[in-house]
Design a protein around this motif. Structure first.
Motif, PDB file in Angstrom:
ATOM      1  N   THR A  74     -15.870  18.058 -61.890  1.00  0.00           N
ATOM      2  CA  THR A  74     -16.058  18.528 -63.272  1.00  0.00           C
ATOM      3  C   THR A  74     -17.514  18.871 -63.572  1.00  0.00           C
ATOM      4  OG1 THR A  74     -16.318  16.258 -64.107  1.00  0.00           O
ATOM      5  CG2 THR A  74     -14.094  17.202 -64.118  1.00  0.00           C
ATOM      6  N   HIS A  75     -18.453  18.055 -63.070  1.00  0.00           N
ATOM      7  CA  HIS A  75     -19.883  18.297 -63.299  1.00  0.00           C
ATOM      8  C   HIS A  75     -20.693  17.339 -62.446  1.00  0.00           C
ATOM      9  CE1 HIS A  75     -18.969  15.020 -66.053  1.00  0.00           C
ATOM     10  NE2 HIS A  75     -20.241  14.857 -66.381  1.00  0.00           N
ATOM     11  N   GLU A  76     -22.029  17.520 -62.439  1.00  0.00           N
ATOM     12  CA  GLU A  76     -22.873  16.883 -61.446  1.00  0.00           C
ATOM     13  C   GLU A  76     -23.336  15.465 -61.802  1.00  0.00           C
ATOM     14  OE1 GLU A  76     -23.594  19.415 -63.352  1.00  0.00           O
ATOM     15  OE2 GLU A  76     -25.680  19.363 -64.091  1.00  0.00           O
ATOM     16  N   HIS A  77     -22.937  14.915 -62.945  1.00  0.00           N
ATOM     17  CA  HIS A  77     -23.392  13.561 -63.268  1.00  0.00           C
ATOM     18  C   HIS A  77     -22.881  12.575 -62.224  1.00  0.00           C
ATOM     19  CE1 HIS A  77     -24.040  14.766 -67.754  1.00  0.00           C
ATOM     20  NE2 HIS A  77     -25.043  15.115 -66.974  1.00  0.00           N
ATOM     21  N   SER A  78     -23.745  11.590 -61.897  1.00  0.00           N
ATOM     22  CA  SER A  78     -23.466  10.767 -60.717  1.00  0.00           C
ATOM     23  C   SER A  78     -22.175   9.971 -60.844  1.00  0.00           C
ATOM     24  CB  SER A  78     -24.646   9.853 -60.405  1.00  0.00           C
ATOM     25  OG  SER A  78     -24.876   9.002 -61.502  1.00  0.00           O
ATOM     26  N   ASP A  79     -21.761   9.640 -62.072  1.00  0.00           N
ATOM     27  CA  ASP A  79     -20.496   8.898 -62.205  1.00  0.00           C
ATOM     28  C   ASP A  79     -19.291   9.750 -61.795  1.00  0.00           C
ATOM     29  OD1 ASP A  79     -21.276  10.259 -64.657  1.00  0.00           O
ATOM     30  OD2 ASP A  79     -19.642   9.262 -65.728  1.00  0.00           O
ATOM     31  N   HIS A  80     -19.529  11.053 -61.544  1.00  0.00           N
ATOM     32  CA  HIS A  80     -18.442  11.955 -61.128  1.00  0.00           C
ATOM     33  C   HIS A  80     -18.579  12.458 -59.683  1.00  0.00           C
ATOM     34  CE1 HIS A  80     -16.782  12.169 -65.229  1.00  0.00           C
ATOM     35  NE2 HIS A  80     -18.040  11.869 -65.525  1.00  0.00           N
ATOM     36  N   VAL A  81     -19.796  12.327 -59.123  1.00  0.00           N
ATOM     37  CA  VAL A  81     -20.010  12.920 -57.790  1.00  0.00           C
ATOM     38  C   VAL A  81     -20.582  11.959 -56.744  1.00  0.00           C
ATOM     39  CG1 VAL A  81     -20.344  15.242 -58.733  1.00  0.00           C
ATOM     40  CG2 VAL A  81     -22.345  13.777 -58.318  1.00  0.00           C
ATOM     41  N   ALA A  82     -20.840  10.703 -57.128  1.00  0.00           N
ATOM     42  CA  ALA A  82     -21.573   9.815 -56.212  1.00  0.00           C
ATOM     43  C   ALA A  82     -20.928   9.714 -54.830  1.00  0.00           C
ATOM     44  CB  ALA A  82     -21.717   8.423 -56.831  1.00  0.00           C
ATOM     45  N   GLY A  83     -19.590   9.819 -54.751  1.00  0.00           N
ATOM     46  CA  GLY A  83     -18.936   9.629 -53.463  1.00  0.00           C
ATOM     47  C   GLY A  83     -18.432  10.907 -52.819  1.00  0.00           C
ATOM     48  N   VAL A  84     -18.713  12.049 -53.427  1.00  0.00           N
ATOM     49  CA  VAL A  84     -18.039  13.268 -52.973  1.00  0.00           C
ATOM     50  C   VAL A  84     -18.565  13.762 -51.622  1.00  0.00           C
ATOM     51  CG1 VAL A  84     -19.468  14.960 -54.208  1.00  0.00           C
ATOM     52  CG2 VAL A  84     -17.082  15.465 -53.733  1.00  0.00           C
ATOM     53  N   ALA A  85     -19.872  13.624 -51.383  1.00  0.00           N
ATOM     54  CA  ALA A  85     -20.420  14.091 -50.099  1.00  0.00           C
ATOM     55  C   ALA A  85     -19.819  13.303 -48.946  1.00  0.00           C
ATOM     56  CB  ALA A  85     -21.943  13.973 -50.108  1.00  0.00           C
ATOM     57  N   ALA A  86     -19.763  11.981 -49.115  1.00  0.00           N
ATOM     58  CA  ALA A  86     -19.207  11.133 -48.049  1.00  0.00           C
ATOM     59  C   ALA A  86     -17.739  11.457 -47.801  1.00  0.00           C
ATOM     60  CB  ALA A  86     -19.374   9.659 -48.420  1.00  0.00           C
ATOM     61  N   LEU A  87     -16.989  11.676 -48.871  1.00  0.00           N
ATOM     62  CA  LEU A  87     -15.561  11.977 -48.734  1.00  0.00           C
ATOM     63  C   LEU A  87     -15.361  13.310 -47.983  1.00  0.00           C
ATOM     64  CD1 LEU A  87     -12.574  11.362 -49.516  1.00  0.00           C
ATOM     65  CD2 LEU A  87     -12.970  12.665 -51.602  1.00  0.00           C
ATOM     66  N   ALA A  88     -16.134  14.318 -48.385  1.00  0.00           N
ATOM     67  CA  ALA A  88     -15.974  15.635 -47.754  1.00  0.00           C
ATOM     68  C   ALA A  88     -16.418  15.607 -46.294  1.00  0.00           C
ATOM     69  CB  ALA A  88     -16.770  16.682 -48.535  1.00  0.00           C
ATOM     70  N   LYS A  89     -17.508  14.876 -46.005  1.00  0.00           N
ATOM     71  CA  LYS A  89     -17.990  14.789 -44.624  1.00  0.00           C
ATOM     72  C   LYS A  89     -16.981  14.068 -43.739  1.00  0.00           C
ATOM     73  CE  LYS A  89     -22.910  14.766 -45.500  1.00  0.00           C
ATOM     74  NZ  LYS A  89     -23.850  13.872 -46.160  1.00  0.00           N
ATOM     75  N   ARG A  90     -16.491  12.947 -44.238  1.00  0.00           N
ATOM     76  CA  ARG A  90     -15.636  12.107 -43.404  1.00  0.00           C
ATOM     77  C   ARG A  90     -14.259  12.709 -43.175  1.00  0.00           C
ATOM     78  NH1 ARG A  90     -15.897   5.593 -44.170  1.00  0.00           N
ATOM     79  NH2 ARG A  90     -18.123   6.043 -44.325  1.00  0.00           N
ATOM     80  N   TYR A  91     -13.705  13.340 -44.207  1.00  0.00           N
ATOM     81  CA  TYR A  91     -12.310  13.768 -44.100  1.00  0.00           C
ATOM     82  C   TYR A  91     -12.139  15.289 -44.130  1.00  0.00           C
ATOM     83  CZ  TYR A  91     -11.789   8.827 -44.937  1.00  0.00           C
ATOM     84  OH  TYR A  91     -11.904   7.483 -44.835  1.00  0.00           O
ATOM     85  N   GLY A  92     -13.255  15.999 -44.349  1.00  0.00           N
ATOM     86  CA  GLY A  92     -13.201  17.454 -44.264  1.00  0.00           C
ATOM     87  C   GLY A  92     -12.459  18.140 -45.392  1.00  0.00           C
ATOM     88  N   CYS A  93     -12.215  17.439 -46.486  1.00  0.00           N
ATOM     89  CA  CYS A  93     -11.444  18.106 -47.545  1.00  0.00           C
ATOM     90  C   CYS A  93     -12.349  19.018 -48.366  1.00  0.00           C
ATOM     91  CB  CYS A  93     -10.715  17.098 -48.418  1.00  0.00           C
ATOM     92  SG  CYS A  93     -11.757  15.949 -49.261  1.00  0.00           S
TER      93      CYS A  93
END
Ligand SMILES: [Zn+2]
Ligand SMILES: [Zn+2]
Length: 257
Positions: free
Chosen positions: A56-75
């Motif tokens: 939805t937007h870049e505030h950390s409560d919305h994106v803090a885990g997104v890099a790790a999720l995308a790296k690990r699982y490729g989604c």
């Protein structure tokens, strides 16, 4: 059928799991890999089953885990150009980014995704209505006010996740410094209980099956206040409701044809 569940909601982390058919989408990922996996497990889901993430937007409560999720699982990670630039300017490197036009619907497997923009103090904040099998789930958090186009986007939804961020009196009397009170309560801040209740009153109807109240402030709100408001606004209606918490999120909620 669409089913959805909050993994946790509030200023310390947000993620919403939405499923229709074999497609599982995550809206926002404010939790790191360990917490995300634990909270998904409670719902019988493993991270490998997430097909895509909508941000939805870049505030950390919305994106803090997104890099790790995308790296690990490729989604793949879908976000607006403004959100993408805001993350890049903070040196947050997220793989598998897919830029979206916030005024154009697109298809993700079993879902039609309808983005819409909201007033919030972020680069290009975008919220979503997810449609599948003739059903519509509207999601709205992190908005300082309700514009006509937001109202139009959310009209006729069968399920809603709505922000009930703060009680205006509790915010005014509470411990936040003046600048933060102005930010949270301002037109680019967060929806207070009264605004959310008014919006819900204007959206309620026979189609609306379930409401999830979300993004409650732990400092400037109390679930009891929100429960009382929901009971009042939805009295005599066929609509079920639940209040999502920061720590426990919510149960699965379901909307049916
Ligand atoms: Zn937030
Ligand atoms: Zn925000």
């Amino acid at each position: 059928m669409i089913r959805f569940a909050s993994l946790g909601s509030g200023s310390r982390g947000n993620a919403l799991l939405v499923q229709s058919g074999r497609t599982r989408l995550l809206i926002d990922c404010g939790f790191g890999p360990r917490v995300l996996a634990q909270r998904l497990a409670r719902l019988g889901v493993v991270p490998e089953q997430i097909d895509a993430v909508l941000i939805t937007h870049e505030h950390s409560d919305h994106v803090a885990g997104v890099a790790a999720l995308a790296k690990r699982y490729g989604c793949p990670v879908y976000l607006s150009a403004g959100t993408r630039q805001a993350l890049a300017s903070r040196q947050v490197v997220v793989p598998h980014l897919e830029e979206i036009d916030p005024s154009a619907a697109f298809t993700l497997q079993d879902f039609d995704v309808h983005p819409y923009t909201v007033p919030h103090d972020a680069a290009e904040p975008t919220q979503f209505v997810l449609a599948s099998a003739g059903l519509r789930l509207g999601v709205l958090t992190d908005a300082g006010s309700v514009t006509p186009s937001m109202h139009e986007a959310l009209r006729g939804c069968h399920g809603l996740m709505l922000e009930f961020n703060h009680d205006a009196d509790m915010l005014a009397r509470g411990p936040y410094p003046a600048f933060l009170k102005a930010r949270v309560g301002g037109a680019l801040g967060h929806l207070d209980n009264g605004m959310a209740a008014d919006l819900l009153a204007s959206l309620r109807g026979d189609a609306l099956q379930v409401v999830l109240a979300a993004h409650l402030s732990e400092t400037n709100n109390h679930p009891d206040h929100v429960e009382a408001l929901l009971a009042r606004v939805l009295a005599g209606r066929p609509t079920a409701w639940q209040v999502a918490s920061q720590h426990a999120g919510s149960d699965w909620l379901t909307i049916h044809p």
